[in-house]
Structure formats: structure tokens, C-alpha cells
Design an enzyme around this catalytic site. Structure first.
Site, PDB file in Angstrom:
ATOM      1  N   GLY A 153      79.697 -56.304  -9.700  1.00 46.17           N
ATOM      2  CA  GLY A 153      80.734 -56.966 -10.483  1.00 46.17           C
ATOM      3  C   GLY A 153      82.002 -57.120  -9.669  1.00 46.17           C
ATOM      4  N   CYS A 154      82.908 -57.943 -10.177  1.00 50.17           N
ATOM      5  CA  CYS A 154      84.131 -58.233  -9.434  1.00 50.17           C
ATOM      6  C   CYS A 154      85.047 -57.014  -9.350  1.00 50.17           C
ATOM      7  CB  CYS A 154      84.862 -59.417 -10.059  1.00 50.17           C
ATOM      8  SG  CYS A 154      85.161 -59.280 -11.836  1.00 50.17           S
ATOM      9  N   TYR A 155      85.363 -56.414 -10.492  1.00 51.63           N
ATOM     10  CA  TYR A 155      86.188 -55.204 -10.439  1.00 51.63           C
ATOM     11  C   TYR A 155      85.508 -54.100  -9.626  1.00 51.63           C
ATOM     12  CZ  TYR A 155      89.405 -56.807 -14.164  1.00 51.63           C
ATOM     13  OH  TYR A 155      90.340 -57.476 -14.908  1.00 51.63           O
TER      14      TYR A 155
END
EC number: 1.2.1.38
Lengths: 343, 343, 343, 343
Positions: free
Chosen positions: D148-150
């Protein structure tokens, strides 16, 4: 009617003061000074005031200013302490939106602001203008030091936790985010639209001037020194501060929601949101309110506080007007009932 | 106190009406309807209204609405004409912020809005609520059709030129730019921040619904049909319309500045700027003012008019309140004295 | 490998040149000058270039610059004409991204730019670097005057209409909108985020410096003088120009779509969109393309052209690289194949 | 040339994959599926790809997809696990940009994503595609779960501290900020420009889906469970994640700068900035780099890490391409050398 003067009316806190005072039911603006724009009509610089304010900027003049009931300083640091003594002697009351009188310890002031303090006596008598902490003292003050924008949000966010002794005050964390208006109206490269828009970054991680001010207020609330990590960030927007605060709970079972609701029950400008809320900066844009939510993520031992304010209103000009209302015995909310503009 | 109801209070014009009416000194909001949010507190959806408005959304109900002195429709097209007849029969006066009653020619209405008109009699009696053109008729109207956002700015910008016969009305050009709030609060892909920010484009070049409305108003002012090219554009901002208007002068020596100043001398909400001005949309953000500048670039035969408004205020909710003030004999500016928030 | 130098590498066109040239397969950057930042690493100022460009800014030096095959000037007006003669004498070819050599008539230059022209001979020999008009001359030029950002979009948008004689060239209208990067990286108040964001306004309505440049190009295309009203506006975004162009058709039955498709069929950086399109500035962000759509609203006698470009690429640095490619016999698209970043 | 397919090419990670793969020197895009847009040319939806990509969207078809060397899933959660088994059986390698295979503990997956996991065997064999942790396993993987991005920014930011055992891993704090593109291209109210612009707020404070993913990665690095408070915020911009990380040092004298430089010395896409730096999200916009700075504010016992990435590149599509490069033995940086677009 209270007569008011503004020294330095051309920055963002200055024009915000103009907006608020021009519509204040009990104030008459008499003098607005600006060295650089003396002679220019105020509404030429700020067309939003056309038809509202029939004044021109003048050179600062102690005589005209001293004839006012109250004078606001929306000036660079150092200006107020140079002029305040004479004005106060003339019977005028002074509200400084700069930092000259915010720090009790003048050695700390000199260290962070890079200048000696020129009037220690006035500094000793001045009152730190956070009404939620010093309401009574503000009423009688001749000189009020209006808090900084970050310190207002961070102190109000932490106060109930720190006062109650519920958290580890050695390791407080304030991750704060501000719109670009906090950096002022002077042209600087890093706040150009092309630099600040579509961009996000921290600044002042090595030490921001608001750090000692926040530490001072929290120490006063705690009764002893606090440890604080304060990291401000620049948000690509004009107005608004969001403070995200972290503190480790000594007692994870404490009723945080109740604590906050009780602490601020009587405060006209602090709104404790229902459990689970996540306040938006726009919900206070243009208004004097601080909205606060308190969480305990995953039911753990970390308290999380989310606090929002408009940095130019409750974080500057609005709080100054609130202080003026207190100083002159007016309704504390007079001239401050604006509903936030949304969207 | 005038009692007011709002049908459809959850869109951007709805919440703007709430902001204006909640602070209006002579209005008491009684009913706010929303099918989708009935039962929800208004300030849960719009936290900027916490502490200001103690109401919940309800299902639309002709009885409760009809008991109000005035009902505002901030609804999709078609809703007002379905409910207005019953409300008017009950003695209620109606202001429609939608398009149901804006066009005189109901065939044109059907063509552009894709629906038949269900109450031609009311349409015939309704008044087009542009006070600068129809102030007297508005005072007595039972049903006011509040103008569209673009039509307000474009008509006010062109009126002096068209009324005076100074320009070629066969080839008027209105290059208009609007913030995204004009597209409403319903989720649509093209107004997502990721689509609309850092981007600029025209839309509706083939024909926008506001085109026939503008043509109708200008034809009325001119006394005959006008030719108009109208190209709207989407600006990456929330509020504000900027209309850039071009018209070829029949007499290049005409005193355009004087023409505009005279035409709008008595208008409380039209501000003709000094020669050479270039108005900014933010100078009217949150306020009900239209600011207009008129130019003749390079001294040629082209008149250039620059007009700005807040599309949600003078372009929608503010003008609706202005119309209400006229209809009920109040001061035309009551509740509309907000100073634009700048920056 | 072609060796290249840049004079004035710290503004927005400078850093964009750096981005493009650093990735250009046939160019080696040798020198980047900046009086104010001499000695500073380029990637200290522009961290996006970390790991990409291992250079520091130096003081401008004719010897080091003159040893390059090509020198780009991304400097304030006046700088290039002061240095170009010596560089050209040393065998270097020059591309000026400023305005020193754009205008044929040096009296017009002096009038609009407020300075005399210091080298009329070079001005006479220089080539206006719009490849779509002057491709062959550019190939052989020693000195290329890279067009302004607005002139690129407006000329490319109008060219087919003006060349074909299909429109009234006495009353052309160019309503243009630009992101703030066109105003440069020098701190100025009006391009602060707090001034330019959430705001829209015209500027230069009395006469913008790009007006004579556009008129010159269109007159060349038409074979006689043209009449043009040019109104630029500031859009609250970083990159992008949108030109909305209006011209009255002499023959409303003309096949405008075919005209544009044919005119630009062989152009690598002009994309004529399908009928009915309304180009977005973001569709060219970071790329060298101009996208154009042509309309005839309501089938009337007004031609409407919508043209978009990235003002820093096709409107400045990209076009300069395109000119360099032509001057050195490279593939015209070398180093310019970036796909626009969307969203 | 490697042949590639994309399932779900119409979201923001999809179009970013298109941008990267269309310019990748060793990849040929063969199939792009979209149920909703089958039959539409890709460049009709995304005009930035005009002239670059000559493909139309098709219905997802296991035969055509399975003939590709690699298939990327840029789809809602649940889609990949439904289709991956068949594709892998056909010899295709799969990279899932969704969450189906990110969590080792499928009970945790079901709890946070609200659906059972349909192929536990593939989950067991899949590799978590963070090259900085799992480079060797990725090379041989048939199925890669793209982070995921985070989680990418937070894990890369914390890794050196957690691996080294220098900090209290019971009380890690990740205050993260993301542009709106992380919320996707589906129309939702809270990411409309009028809701998200000029606004800032936290979300998911009660628990965001990326929390278990981050905890899993950090636990793996630490060798035991970690305690993490993770608070994401929405920034009014399109692209970029800024993670501000706090961890209490066990040994305040540790050389944090050296630790980070050493840990990432060989990493092509992790850039450790010089001491005192405060990275900007725009310095990585459009590029695959993560830039990290490490601080110890006021020389105390708190470590502060600032990490930025482009959420659509290193946080999604770019990292997927990096994984593909590893899986197929290409240069890890192939097709990923874009210089960030600045300004």
C-alpha cells in the site's frame, strides 16, 4: 464606542483585524498605520473593504494612536516593545499580535528572536492573552501578548490532559500543519503558489519559535517543565491550522471525552466534538472557534487529540478581538459570531 | 420575524442559504428539508453551523413548509414547479434557486432542460429575480425565479452597454470562468480534486443551459434579440465567477466609465471599480457584491468588461436573500453585509 | 553528444531546461550559471535532480559558455543581447528564452520592454523559433528567439484561420489563462499562494508584452496587420496555458476541423483533437504538446478555438529543446517524448 | 520484450501504470481491461496518452490476459484473488496493486477488508513486494503483493530504526499525510475539490486498513510485535505522501544519519538526504524515489523521520514496475528514471 488603532495594517493579521473590527458593533476604527503605504486608501489595497471602511493608511504617530482606547500591533517582532511604553503612558491599552511579550523568560526571548528585550518592566506586567487560561488577568491588563497561531491550537488541545496529570508530560508530541497565511504577506520564495501548491513538507524541525511559547504555557498548566517535540508542516492552502497531538496515558481507562467536555463547557470559542469526530479546518474558516476531538486509537495507551483553528482568527486577529472584548467589559463574543464559510 | 423554510438544504446553495439566513436579523428558519438526510441534525452535516443552528433535516411536507412566510427551493430542476403551486395557494411566497421559472418561453425551457413545464400559469406570473432589472416587480411577486450564477454576472456586466445601444449586440462574447462549487455537491468525477485541481478547461462550448437565460435578459434590455457566444470554463478553486465580456463599440468615443457608474450608482450590490481596475474573485468571496471594471484596450473599438461575483452568494443564495428582503419590505441589504474573507 | 550551457538556471524555465536536458539522449550539460547561486550544487536548490545531475552553478563566463555547442538563456530580458554577440563569435549557437530577439521592429521592442536594443545586427539575423512557422530557418540559425508562452499558444491556435483568410482579422480576440509559473520564481506578492490560490482575475488588460509579439506573428501569417484584443488571466494552478480564441468567420460553411487537421498533420507537437473536444491543460502537463480543438458554437458565424500547452514546456523550455534539435539535425522529438503526468 | 496486461486500467493507479509502461523500453502493453469502458480507446479517457498508446479497453478475458508474461491488477480488493489462480496456472506472473495478498494472517485480512480470502494457498506463496525488504524473494515470485501507499513510506521510514533495535518499538507514531489521489478516481463526496481543497483533516483515526499491513512489516523487521499509532490525514493536493515518524530512542547518542545512509546505500529508489533536510513531496512527484531525512529535535531522545513518496509511483504503479523489473531480470530501474516534475 471604543476607539481603536492598528499599527501595521497591511499584513494578513492586519487585514483580518480590519475585517473583524470594521463589523464590530462597539468599535470605531480611527487609525491604521503603515510606513510603506501611508496615504493609500485601505480599500485600494484590500478591495474587499470597499464601501465598508473609509480610511487611509497613515505614518505611525504616537499622538494619534495614543488617543485611541486600544491599539493593536500587527507588526514584525520588535516594533511593539519600541512603541508600547509611550502609548500605555498616554492611557492607551495595547494588544500585541507579535511575539514581543509572549515569553516570560526574556533570555529565552532573546535567544529565539535574536534581539534584546527593550522593556522588561512592561514584559513583567503583560498578560498572555489566552482567555481559556488567563481570562481574569486579561480583563485588567494594560498590555496583552496575543498568543501565536500554533501555540493557541496546541495549548488548547493539550490543556485538559496536562492539567489533569493524566499523561506522560515528558514526551508530548505536536505534529502541526498550517496553511500558508501563517507565513505572512511579505513576498518569500517558499510561499509562492508555485512552490507551496501541490506540495507538502515539514519545516522548523530543528526548532520553531513557537516551541518555547508552547512549552511555557504547558509548563504553567502542569506545574513543572514539559518535554515536547513540535514539528510544523506547510499545507497547500491559505487558512487553517490542524494540530495532531500525541500523549501517552498514565491511566488508559480515563474518560477523555468527559474531561474535555468539562474543561471547555463554559468556553464560547472551544467546541469539543462528539466522540469519533475528526475536525476539518474549513469548519472554522473565517470564524473564531477552535474545534477539538479526542481519541484513544485502538483502545491503547496513546491519547490522540485533533484540534483545528483558523490561524488568522482564533490564531491571531480573532483572539485579539476576544481579548479586547474582555479588556473593555464587552460581551466576549461581540463581533466574533461569524459562521465559517463552507465550502 | 419572517419565518422561512428551505427545500433541499444539503447542496452548496442550500448550506450557503443556511449560513446567510442563520445570521439574518429578521428571519427565523423553521424548516429545512432533505429526503436523503431526514432526521439528521444540520450541524452534523455542516459542522460550521454547530452552535448556530439548532435544527434537523425533515422530509418535505407541504403543511409545515406552507406555514412559512417564504420557502426557498435549492433543489434540482423540476422540484420547485411540482411543489410551488400548493405552497403559494397556502399563502406562502416562493423563491426558486433552480431553473424552473427562469425562462419566459416554456418551449425553450423544455428544449434545454429536457422536461415539460408543469405549471405555465405560475411561470407566466413569476418574476425573474435580478433586482438590478426587476426590483419593483420583485417586491410584489409571489414567486421569484432566482437567476443562474453565470447569468447574474454576465447580464450585470453587459447591461449598461446593451441598454445604451452603444455596442454591436449581434456579436457579444462572454468568456466566463467559474469555481467548482457551481457544479454542486453531488459526487461527480470531473469535479474531484484530482481532476479539477491543477487543471483548466472549457466546458459546454456546444451550448450551456445558461445561454438562453442570458440571451433572454439581454434581449429584454436591448429591445430585440442579441447574438451571444458564451464559453464557460472550470477554474481550480471553490468559489467565484469571473466574466470577461467583449463587445464591439459602435462609438469608440463613448464614456464607458461614466455609463457604468451612472447605471449602477444606486445599486447596493454592484460596485463599479475605478478606471484601470481588474477585479479579483476573492474580493467578493462570501459577500453579495458584484464588482465590475470596464476597459477599452489600446483605445480601440472593443469594449472589455470584467465582472466578478461569488457564485454561491450573488450568484445564488445571497441574491435569493436580497430578493426576500425586497419581497418583505426589509432593508435590501439586511443580512447581506458580510465583508469578503481575504485572504 | 552536443555540449550545452544554460545561463540563468535558477528560474522556472531554467529548472525545466535542466529536467529536459538532463534526460536528453544526445546532450551533455556542461555549464549552468547563476550569479546569485554560484558554488551551490544544482541539486541542493532542486532536490528533484538529486542523482541525475552532478553540477554546481557557476558565475557566467564567456570562455566556458563559448566552448559549448549551444547556450540557452533563461534570463531576464536584456541579458542575452549583452552576451550573445561574444558567444556567437566563438562559434556557439544561442537560444534565448527571453524576449530580446522576439520582435522584428526594435522600436516596438524598446517601447514595450523599456530598454534600447544593443545589437540590431544580431536581431536582424535571428530567427523566431516557432517551428510550426519557421522550421527551415531555425535549422540554420545561429540565434533563435524562443517564443513567449502566450504567443506560442495563441499563434498556433489562430494560424490556420489567419493563414486561410477565413476570418475577420481586424477583430481577433484571445482570452488567455495561465498558471502562476509564468510569473517566475522571483518572490512577488501577487503570486504568493495566499494571493493567487482560490482567486481568479485578469491582468495586463491595458496591454501585455506578449501582445506585439502575437500581432507580429499573425500579421506575418496574414500578410497584413491584424487587430487583436488580448486579455491574460491568472489561474490558481502552477502549470498550463489555456487560450480561448474568437474570430468571426467570413464563410460560416468552411470546414474548420479539416482546415486544422490538414495544417498540423505533419506537426509532431500539435495535436488537433476530434470535433467537440475541450482540451484540458493537464493533458499536456510536463509534455511538449499543444492540443487544439476548433468549434463553431450553435452553428453561428463565430469560430472558437481552444488551445492548451504547458507554459514551461512548449511555452518555454520544451520548445527551446525542439529548436535545438532542429538546429543540430537531431530528431525533432529527441528528449521530448514525456507523457503528461495525469492526474 | 515482455508482454503485459492490466486489469482495471481506469483508476489512478491504472493510468499511472499506463504512463510508466507505455514508455518502458522492455515492455509491450497487450491488454487493458475495464468492464465499464470496454470498447473505448484508452486515449479517449486519458488524452495525455494520445499518440503514445494505441489500445482500447476490453472486457477481462483470462485467455488474452493469460497469454501475457505479466498481469497487473489495479482493481478493487477481491478481484485479484478471484482471477489470479487461473492466470498463474496459465504461466502468467501476477502483480496485485490491491490488498488481496498483502496480509500474511488471513483472519486479519478478513477482519479489515470484510471478505473471506478465497485462495489461501496462493496467499501463502505470494511475496510482499517491498524490494528494500524482499528483493530476492521477489525475483522468483509468481505472485507479488504490491505494498500500500502509506505502508511503503512508513515502513521505509522506520526500517533502520526498527531493525537496529535503537528505539522503543512499543510506542511508534506515524503521522501521515496524503494527497487526494490515494482515494481513487471513483466519485466520492469527500474528495470533491470543493470539499478537499482549502481544507485539512485527519481520517481513519479509529483504524485505517494500512495499519495491520505496516505493523506486519515492522514486526518482521523487529522480530516481534510492534505498537503503532497511525493517523492519516488528507492534504489538499493531488499526489504525494509525507510520513512524519516519531520513535523514542533507547540510545540518544546513536548515529542516526549514518544508520540510514548505510541501510539504504545500495537502494536505487531510497534517497537519504543530508542532515537537517526536510523533504518536499514535490521533489518526488512523478518519480519512483522515496526521500528520507532523519532528525533528533533539540538533541533529545526522540527520533524524527521525514519520508516522502509519490503515492501513485513508489506507493503504487512505480513500485509495481520495479517489482516487474526484478521478476524478469531487468535492470531494476528500467522505465523508472523519470525526473520529478518541479514546479
Amino acid at each position: 464606542m471604543i476607539t481603536a488603532g492598528i499599527v501595521g495594517g497591511t499584513g494578513y493579521t492586519g487585514v483580518e483585524l480590519l475585517r473583524l473590527l470594521a463589523a464590530h458593533p462597539e468599535v470605531r476604527l480611527e487609525v491604521i498605520t503603515s510606513r510603506g503605504n501611508a496615504g493609500t486608501r485601505v480599500d485600494e489595497l484590500f478591495p474587499n473593504l470597499r464601501g465598508v471602511l473609509d480610511l487611509s493608511f497613515t505614518e505611525p504617530d504616537a499622538g494619534r494612536l495614543g488617543a485611541c482606547d486600544v491599539v493593536f500591533f500587527a507588526t514584525p517582532n520588535g516594533t511593539c516593545m519600541a512603541m508600547a511604553p509611550e502609548l500605555i503612558e498616554r492611557g492607551c491599552r495595547v494588544i500585541d499580535l507579535g511575539a514581543d511579550f509572549r515569553l516570560r523568560d526574556l533570555a529565552v526571548f532573546s535567544e529565539w528572536y535574536g534581539m534584546p528585550h527593550s522593556c522588561p518592566e512592561l514584559a513583567a506586567e503583560s498578560v498572555y492573552g489566552l482567555p481559556e487560561m488567563h481570562r481574569e488577568a486579561i480583563r485588567d491588563a494594560r498590555l496583552v501578548a496575543n498568543p501565536g497561531c500554533y501555540p493557541t491550537a496546541v495549548q488548547l488541545g493539550f490543556l485538559p490532559l496536562v492539567e489533569s496529570g493524566l499523561v506522560d508530560i515528558e514526551h508530548l508530541i505536536a505534529d502541526a500543519k498550517s496553511g500558508a497565511s501563517g507565513a505572512g504577506r511579505q513576498p518569500k520564495q517558499h510561499t509562492l503558489l508555485c512552490e507551496a501548491a501541490e506540495n507538502f513538507h515539514a519545516y522548523g524541525a530543528a526548532g520553531h519559535r513557537h516551541l518555547p511559547e508552547i512549552r511555557q504555557g504547558l509548563a504553567e498548566a502542569a506545574g513543572r517543565e514539559v518535554g515536547l517535540t513540535f514539528v510544523p508542516h506547510l499545507v497547500p492552502m491559505i487558512r487553517g491550522i490542524h494540530a495532531t497531538l500525541y500523549a501517552r496515558l498514565r491511566d488508559p481507562a480515563a474518560d477523555l471525552q468527559g474531561l474535555y467536555e468539562e474543561r471547555y463547557a463554559a468556553e464560547p470559542f472551544v467546541d469539543v466534538l462528539p466522540p469519533g469526530s475528526q475536525p476539518e479546518t474549513r469548519s472554522v474558516r473565517g470564524g473564531n472557534m477552535v474545534r477539538i476531538a479526542v481519541h484513544r486509537p485502538q483502545g491503547g495507551d496513546m491519547a490522540l487529540v485533533l484540534a483545528v483553528e483558523d490561524n488568522l482568527v482564533k490564531g491571531a486577529a480573532g483572539q485579539a478581538v476576544q481579548n479586547m472584548n474582555l479588556m473593555f467589559g464587552l460581551d466576549e463574543t461581540a463581533g466574533l459570531k461569524h459562521v465559517a464559510v463552507l465550502p
